[in-house]
Structure formats: structure tokens, C-alpha cells
Design an enzyme around this catalytic site. Structure first.
Site, short mmCIF file in Angstrom:
data_model
loop_
_atom_site.label_atom_id
_atom_site.label_comp_id
_atom_site.label_asym_id
_atom_site.label_seq_id
_atom_site.Cartn_x
_atom_site.Cartn_y
_atom_site.Cartn_z
N GLN A 187 1.05 -10.79 10.90
CA GLN A 187 1.66 -9.64 10.02
C GLN A 187 1.21 -8.17 10.33
O GLN A 187 1.63 -7.34 10.26
CB GLN A 187 1.86 -10.05 8.51
CG GLN A 187 2.64 -9.12 7.69
CD GLN A 187 1.73 -8.79 6.17
OE1 GLN A 187 0.49 -8.59 6.17
NE2 GLN A 187 2.60 -9.05 5.11
N SER A 217 4.58 -5.75 3.00
CA SER A 217 3.07 -5.68 3.86
C SER A 217 2.15 -6.35 2.74
O SER A 217 2.11 -7.45 2.48
CB SER A 217 2.78 -4.31 3.90
OG SER A 217 1.41 -4.11 4.80
N LEU A 218 1.23 -5.60 2.13
CA LEU A 218 0.13 -6.28 1.43
C LEU A 218 1.07 -7.01 0.19
O LEU A 218 0.36 -8.40 -0.04
CB LEU A 218 -0.55 -5.20 0.61
CG LEU A 218 -1.64 -5.64 -0.64
CD1 LEU A 218 -2.49 -6.39 -0.03
CD2 LEU A 218 -1.89 -4.53 -1.33
N GLN A 237 0.74 -1.33 0.06
CA GLN A 237 0.05 0.09 -0.03
C GLN A 237 1.07 1.09 -0.14
O GLN A 237 1.83 1.35 0.55
CB GLN A 237 -1.16 0.00 1.21
CG GLN A 237 -2.13 1.03 1.12
CD GLN A 237 -3.12 0.84 2.38
OE1 GLN A 237 -3.20 -0.45 2.73
NE2 GLN A 237 -3.94 1.87 2.53
N ARG A 278 -8.75 -8.76 4.78
CA ARG A 278 -7.56 -7.94 5.46
C ARG A 278 -7.87 -6.34 5.30
O ARG A 278 -7.70 -5.61 6.30
CB ARG A 278 -6.26 -8.45 4.75
CG ARG A 278 -4.78 -7.64 5.49
CD ARG A 278 -3.81 -7.94 4.70
NE ARG A 278 -2.47 -7.53 5.28
CZ ARG A 278 -2.01 -6.66 5.05
NH1 ARG A 278 -2.33 -5.72 4.10
NH2 ARG A 278 -0.67 -6.31 5.51
N HIS A 303 0.42 -2.07 11.42
CA HIS A 303 1.72 -2.85 12.02
C HIS A 303 2.07 -2.24 13.34
O HIS A 303 3.37 -2.14 13.53
CB HIS A 303 2.65 -2.76 10.97
CG HIS A 303 2.32 -3.33 9.55
ND1 HIS A 303 2.25 -4.54 9.28
CD2 HIS A 303 2.25 -2.65 8.25
CE1 HIS A 303 1.99 -4.83 8.00
NE2 HIS A 303 1.93 -3.62 7.57
#
Length: 758
Positions: free
Chosen positions: A237, A85-86, A9, A110, A189
Site C-alpha cells: 500500500q 490510505s492510513l 491523512q 509506518r 503512494h
């Protein structure tokens, strides 16, 4: 050697995927059907300006990343796949963990969960080294801020409550530190995403994952995914920092020289800086891993170049992976928080496991310790709590379990159990669920400390049916959990406790461990559990030689106790640590256990410099000799009041009654009034609480009455470190001791193998 990288992202832009949508019409239509809106319109035109909103960004970016991979790289064979991340979902898709549709459904959920989070923000700190950043945050008192992304040595993203992020931005701007607020709706996060992570973990239970065809490095750990931990890492995560710098350093250590990014150059620039400014992480190769039934010994041809490589391979690999730790080395719980939250946090940050000692704590104290640990450990680090069998007050034991369940405690060290209790069974069974392949997942891990084979057997067998039925009747567990309980043991991890500090049966490791290992073989054969039972060793582990011997005997892990209470982090007084620092192996003795006084339970305690063991044994002798306080000779009574209790025994009884009334235990008072011997036991037990309190407070005026639980392992440790920096306890840290013990044990094993081959 090539790695393909997928961005996360922040890399989205209006118009992305325009040409790809014309090529992959089937996938685009499939995605639009799943999402419930026109994906192509969102990405190319974005008429309602939703593309920058998390719930829309994540599915859109996942699809575009996937389509570009299909177009350009589907037939390539990279050595590794990574995603930021994503982007990690695209890496897993490319590795074969799931198909396109499944991945989109995961990302859609998510994105929705992360979008629903609010009340926080993020900011990127540029040009500041990580150590400097941490010091700035500490100096500013910003304890509610987490590091969300370790992007490069000079680019770190922080997350936290909106008002605190605003303060940090203003503060850093004033200091000339470049900091850029990010346009996000929540502190991704970070610890504040825990509710989203927990809900996502439940959602993931409905999915199966295929074995990975290409290694994928996880954001949360900077290590490769294992086929059995995909769901766990995907939920973790969300609440964990993105370890991007260490991910690249890991790949550098694996000789990766080419990094190809999907759809942009953001990650490529990060990689360039990391490779210029960072060293590669050392990768351990060619070391045989000890299995559950074999000693941790390697052949000379497979000998690691560095001893620390072997140190991380000793014991059971499955045990390390299940508990999320680097070393098969644990710090056991110690009474009343001597195994403190500070000690546990220190161990966790070094990828080792420690347990908080809850024995003797109130529920409020236990809860405060849990909260303290969970505030500090926000990246999925391993930690556990002690669960002590409470013979006198079973209700308290059940209340402790309820507290553990409230805070999501997944690992407990069960101690002082002779048989199963409803509390312990409730904890175990409430964490059972069925995997799609029919196997049982045990979310609640119990590490059972045992000193007798018959107790080990109780833990190796399934929960007693009678207790299971009672819990079912009380609706504390579900019918499915009751059924699943017959398929798993109460514990997969048995810790054989030989002669040790504190409560002990004085067992011999060379006798106990083989006996329990043999029992394990028989139980495994009888029940055919899908997961092997692991057996570790505790008691007398105070030197690298002891650690090496444990692993040669086939221990799956080792657990230390006494040596950790003479460390900076241990939750006892400096006065006690000063005494313990100088003891030798002969400076301990056995005394009655205060919590098991009437039945003759024993604890091993410090003898050098104190009179507690002699005085405690005197009290037990009087208890066995007389039937009431009134029968004790007057001269002896005066001696007790002057030297032991420091006040009349009548006063002690009144204080004891007040304490019991405050706890709501009027029945115990009434029983004691009817039975003088019970009253005598309660009065004598006051001395044990008193002597504990003196030690914890470090009241040196009453040093002779200190009750200090310890075993001879500490004496051996003291001799080992004599003349070194670790001779002074103020230089001793539990994690550093553990690493040094494991590394030197590995060195001893290496030397032994060389000798055997000469």
C-alpha cells in the site's frame, strides 16, 4: 447494506478527539505510553505544531478514528469496511485483524518511515478526467510522475520529485487546469516510496494477523483482503496508488447503498461523485473454483451469467492469488527479449503475468530491462524474469541470480534445467523465512518449465542437501534458510511443456500432463507440504479449444509462447512477424539448438520461407560425420562459406577467438586448439548466433537464414483469427489475446456442460 469508511491523512485538525479522550482514558494512556508523548495534548492543543507532521499525524488519526468507531459503531454489523490510505488500518482493526495496541505500533512505524522519505511532493488535479490527465502528463514528458490517489473521476493526486511537481503545477496553471500542491514532505503512494515499503515489509514479519470478521477492501487492489495477504498488502500500500474510485465501484457492484464516514465528510463527498458518475464494477458470483486436483468445470446450476466470469475462475484460485493476477494465463519468456519488457508491462497492466526472456542477453541488458519494468510497474503489478540454465557458463547463471536479488525479483521462470544448480537453489533459499506459526514463507517463487517427469520430480523435491551445504559454507544462505529448505520443494509451480517453439523434447500434452499430475500426488503424500504443488500446461496452446482442454485435464494454469511473438509488443523484427503471421500448423521444423549443439539439443523453428532448419541440420550432420574442419570436403566448405557464413571459416574462427578473449574465456580457445572437433563446434555455433541476429534485425536480404523459434500453436492461432481484426499482427496485443483466449475457452466449457446436461 452498509459500509463504514475511515479517513486518512489530511483529515486531522487541532482539537480532534477532545470529547473522546474523556471517555476512553485507558486507551489514550496506552497510546501515549506506546508513542512516548502526550497524545491528548498533541491532538487538542498541539503546542509544538507537530500534528501536521506525518510521523505524528498518522498515529494520532488512527487513535481518534478508533475511539470514534468504538463509541458509535462497535456493535454495528456493516457489510464492508474501507479506509483511505492510513484509514485502512482502522478498517482492519474494526475487522479484527489486530488489536488496538498492535495497530498503533504498525501505524507508528509506518508514519516514521513515510516521514523519513524526502525529496518529493504531491499535488491534487481537479476537474480533469483520468484519461485526459494521463495524456497531459505524457505530452509534457512527465515520465517521473505517478498517480498516487484515484479519488474520484475528477480528483486525482499525483506524486513525484519536488522539482517536477513544481513544473507540472506551473504548466497546468498555464493551461487553466486546477491543480493544488499538497503540504507533504514526500511523494506518498508512488514508486519513490519503495525503500520505505521494503523496510516496512521486514517490520511486518514480527506480527501475526487474525482472520477478518468483516470484509475489508484494499486500497492497492480495490478488492477484498484475503487472510493470507494482509502483511503483503500493507507494505504494498505504501508504494501503490490508492484505488478509491474502484473501491467504491466494487461496493456498488455488491449492492452497497449506505456509506457512513467516521469523523468527517471528505470521503462522503467523494463517494457521492463516484456514485453519480461511475458504473458499478461487475461482481462474479456463484462460480465453483477448480481445486488443485479437479478440472475447472462448473455445474449447470452454478453457471455464470456472463462467460467472462468463468474465465477468471479457470484454474487454481490459489495460484492466481499467490501471483496477484486475474487470469490463470501466463505469457512465457522467449529468447533474447522476444518476451520483451513492453510485453510484460502490457500483461501486468491487464492483471496477467509475463516473463522477460533473458536468454542470450548480457547482464547489462538484463539489468536495463529490469529497470525499465520497475519504472513502469509501480503499483505491485505482477511480472517475472526468465532464468535459463547456462550449461556452458555456470558463473553467468549465478551472476544473473545476483542481479535478480539486487532488484528484488520475486518471480522467475526456470527453463532448460535437467537438475538443480547452485544458482537456482541460491535464489530459492535466499527467499525463505519462517512465519510465526512455524510455516515457511517462500518470497522467491520459481515457475519450473519441464518436459520430462524426472525433471519435474527434481523441482517437486526439496533442494539437494549437497548444494544447500555448499551455499551454507559460502555464507550465501543462513542456517535457518538451510533448515527451512527441507520443508519446501524447489518449486510449488510446475509448468509441463509439451511440444513447443524453441527448445523442445517434442512431448505430447495428453501424455505428459497426467504423468506429472500423478507424480505430484505421490510427492505431496511423501513430503506433506503445507502448500499444494500446482501443475500447469504449456506447448501447443494457441486456441481457446486448447485452453479449454488444458483446464478440463485439471491444469492449474496455462502458459503461451509462440502466439505472443507475433504481437506488437514482441521484441523481434517486423520482418519476422510478417513471416509468422501467415504460417499454418505444418510450417515448422526441428533444428539443432545453438546453445546445446554438441549434445544434440533441438529447437522447433520456422520452416516456411526460410532455409535455416535445413542448413542447421546440415551443419550438425557434418559435425557428427567429421572430426575437424580440415576433414570436410573442399566443395562442401566452399558452399558453407558462400551460402551459410558469407565469409571464410578461418575468419569465423578468428572472430570467435576475439569474442571469447573479450569474455575472459581463453581456456575455451586453448581447449579448441587442442581438440579440432571442439573448434569445429565453436565455428558452427557462430552460424546460429548469426542467424538469430539476422532475424532480430529483420535483414530481409538474408531472410533465408532467419532463425525463428516457433511452434505449430501459432499456425493454429492464425487459422482461428483468419478473417478477423487479429489476422494482421499489427492489431495483436499479448494481453488482449490472453483475455480473448480465456473468455472463449470459458464459452466452450459452458457449451459443453449444457450439452452434457441435455
Amino acid at each position: 447494506m452498509k459500509t463504514i469508511m475511515f479517513p486518512g491523512q489530511g483529515s486531522q485538525y487541532k482539537g480532534m478527539g477532545k470529547e473522546l479522550f474523556k471517555i476512553f482514558t485507558k486507551e489514550v494512556q496506552q497510546a501515549s505510553n506506546i508513542l512516548g508523548y502526550d497524545l491528548e495534548e498533541l491532538c487538542v492543543k498541539d503546542p509544538e505544531r507537530k500534528l501536521s507532521k506525518t510521523a505524528f499525524t498518522q498515529p494520532a488519526l488512527y487513535v481518534v478514528n478508533a475511539l470514534e468507531y468504538y463509541q458509535k459503531h462497535q456493535d454495528s454489523q456493516p457489510a464492508y469496511l474501507i479506509g483511505h490510505s492510513l484509514g485502512e488500518y482502522n478498517a482492519l482493526l474494526a475487522a479484527g485483524a489486530f488489536d488496538f495496541e498492535t495497530g498503533l505500533r504498525l501505524v507508528q512505524k509506518r508514519g516514521a518511515l513515510m516521514a523519513a522519505a524526502s525529496g518529493g511532493s504531491m499535488a491534487a488535479v481537479l476537474g480533469l478526467q483520468l484519461d485526459e490527465l494521463r495524456q497531459k502528463l505524457t505530452d509534457g514528458g512527465y515520465t517521473t510522475i505517478d498517480v498516487a490517489n484515484y479519488n474520484t473521476p475528477t480528483q486525482t493526486v499525483i506524486a513525484g520529485p519536488q522539482e517536477i511537481i513544481n513544473k507540472v503545477v506551473k504548466d497546468f496553471d498555464g493551461q487553466g487546469i486546477k491543480i493544488v500542491p499538497l503540504n507533504v514532505s514526500a511523494p506518498f503512494h508512488s514508486r519513490y516510496m519503495k525503500p520505505a515499503a521494503e523496510e516496512f515489509a521486514v517490520f511486518l514479519r514480527d506480527f501475526n494477523f487474525s482472520p477478518l470478521q468483516i470484509p475489508v477492501i484494499a486500497n492497492a487492489t480495490a478488492k477484498p483482503y484475503e487472510n493470507n495477504n494482509i502483511a503483503d498488502l500493507l507494505s504494498t500500500q505504501i508504494v501503490s496508488s490508492v484505488q478509491w474510485t474502484d473501491t467504491i465501484r466494487y461496493l456498488m457492484g455488491n449492492d452497497i447503498t449506505t456509506y457512513e464516514e467516521i469523523g468527517g465528510v471528505i470521503l462522503t463527498k467523494m463517494v457521492k461523485e463516484i456514485r453519480e458518475k461511475c458504473t458499478a464494477l461487475a461482481i462474479e458470483r456463484n462460480v465453483q473454483v477448480a481445486t488443485v486436483n479437479t478440472p475447472a468445470v462448473v455445474t449447470q446450476t452454478d453457471m455464470p451469467v456472463r462467460e467472462e466470469c468463468l474465465s477468471t475462475r479457470l484454474g487454481s484460485r490459489a495460484f492466481r492469488e499467490d501471483y496477484g493476477i486475474k487470469y490463470a494465463y501466463l505469457a512465457g519468456a522467449m529468447y533474447r527479449g522476444i518476451g520483451s519488457k513492453e510485453l510484460v508491462i502490457r500483461m501486468a497492466r491487464s492483471n496477467m503475468l509475463g516473463f522477460i526472456g533473458t536468454g542470450g542477453m548480457s547482464l547489462a541488458e538484463i539489468e536495463k530491462n529490469i529497470q525499465g519494468v520497475q519504472r513502469e510497474l509501480t503499483n505491485g503489478e505482477a511480472y517475472g524474469m526468465n532464468l535459463l540454465h547456462n550449461i556452458i557458463d555456470p558463473a553467468f547463471e549465478m551472476q544473473t541470480v545476483a542481479l535478480f536479488l539486487k532488484y528484488g525479483i520475486k518471480k522467475v521462470e526456470a527453463a532448460a534445467y535437467m537438475q538443480m544448480t547452485p544458482s537456482l537453489v541460491y535464489y530459492r533459499l535466499s527467499g525463505l523465512r519462517k512465519h510465526h506459526d512455524g510455516t515457511v514463507i517462500c518470497d522467491h517463487k520459481i515457475l519450473a518449465k519441464v518436459s520430462r517427469p524426472e525433471v519435474a520430480e527434481v523441482f517437486m523435491r526439496p533442494a539437494p542437501e549437497k548444494i544447500v551445504n555448499k551455499l551454507l559454507e559460502e555464507r550465501l544462505i543462513t542456517e535457518e534458510q538451510a533448515a527451512l529448505s527441507r520443508m519446501v520443494p524447489m518449486s510449488y509451480d510446475i509448468c509441463v511443456e509439451a511440444d513447443s517453439g524453441g527448445h523442445t523434447d517434442g512431448g505430447v500434452a495428453l501424455v505428459l500432463l497426467p504423468s506429472v499430475q500423478r507424480l505430484r500426488t505421490d510427492i505431496q503424500k511423501e513430503y506433506r507440504y503445507n502448500t499444494p504443488i500446482r501443475v500447469g500446461l504449456a506447448g501447443g496452446i494457441g486456441t481457446p479449444q486448447a485452453v479449454a482442454c488444458a483446464y478440463i485435464m485439471g491444469a492449474d494454469f496455462v502458459l503461451t509462447g509462440s502466439i505472443n511473438q507475433c504481437t506488437v509488443e514482441a521484441g523481434t523484427s517486423d520482418a519476422v512477424k510478417d513471416l509468422l503471421q501467415d504460417i499454418n500448423v505444418q510450417d515448422t521444423d526441428y533444428a539443432p539448438a545453438g546453445d546445446m549443439f554438441e549434445i544434440g539439443g533441438k529447437v522447433q523453428v520456422l520452416k516456411k520461407g526460410v532455409l535455416f532448419p535445413a542448413r542447421a541440420n546440415k551443419l550438425f550432420a557434418l559435425y557428427t560425420q567429421y572430426n575437424s574442419l580440415e576433414e570436410i570436403p573442399e566443395k562442401t566448405m566452399l558452399q558453407l562459406e558462400k551460402n551459410y557464413f558469407k565469409k571464410p571459416l578461418g575468419t569465423i574462427w578468428e572472430e570467435t577467438k576475439t569474442y571469447l578473449r573479450d569474455k575472459g574465456d581463453q581456456r575455451i580457445i586453448e581447449e579448441a586448439e587442442k581438440h579440432p572437433k571442439s573448434k569445429m563446434a565453436l565455428v558452427f555455433r557462430w552460424y546460429f548466433d548469426y542467424s538469430n541476429k539476422l532475424a532480430f534485425e529483420g535483414n530481409t536480404d538474408e531472410k533465408v537464414n532467419f532463425q525463428v523459434h516457433t511452434g505449430p500453436a501459432l499456425g493454429a492461432f492464425n487459422q482461428w483469427v483468419k478473417g478477423t481484426e487479429l489476422e494482421n499482427w499489427r492489431n495483436r496485443h499479448a494481453d488482449k489475446i490472453g483475455i480473448k483466449m480465456m473468455e472463449e475457452a470459458a464459452g466452450l466449457l459452458k457449451e459443453t456442460l449444457v450439452m452434457l446436461n441435455n
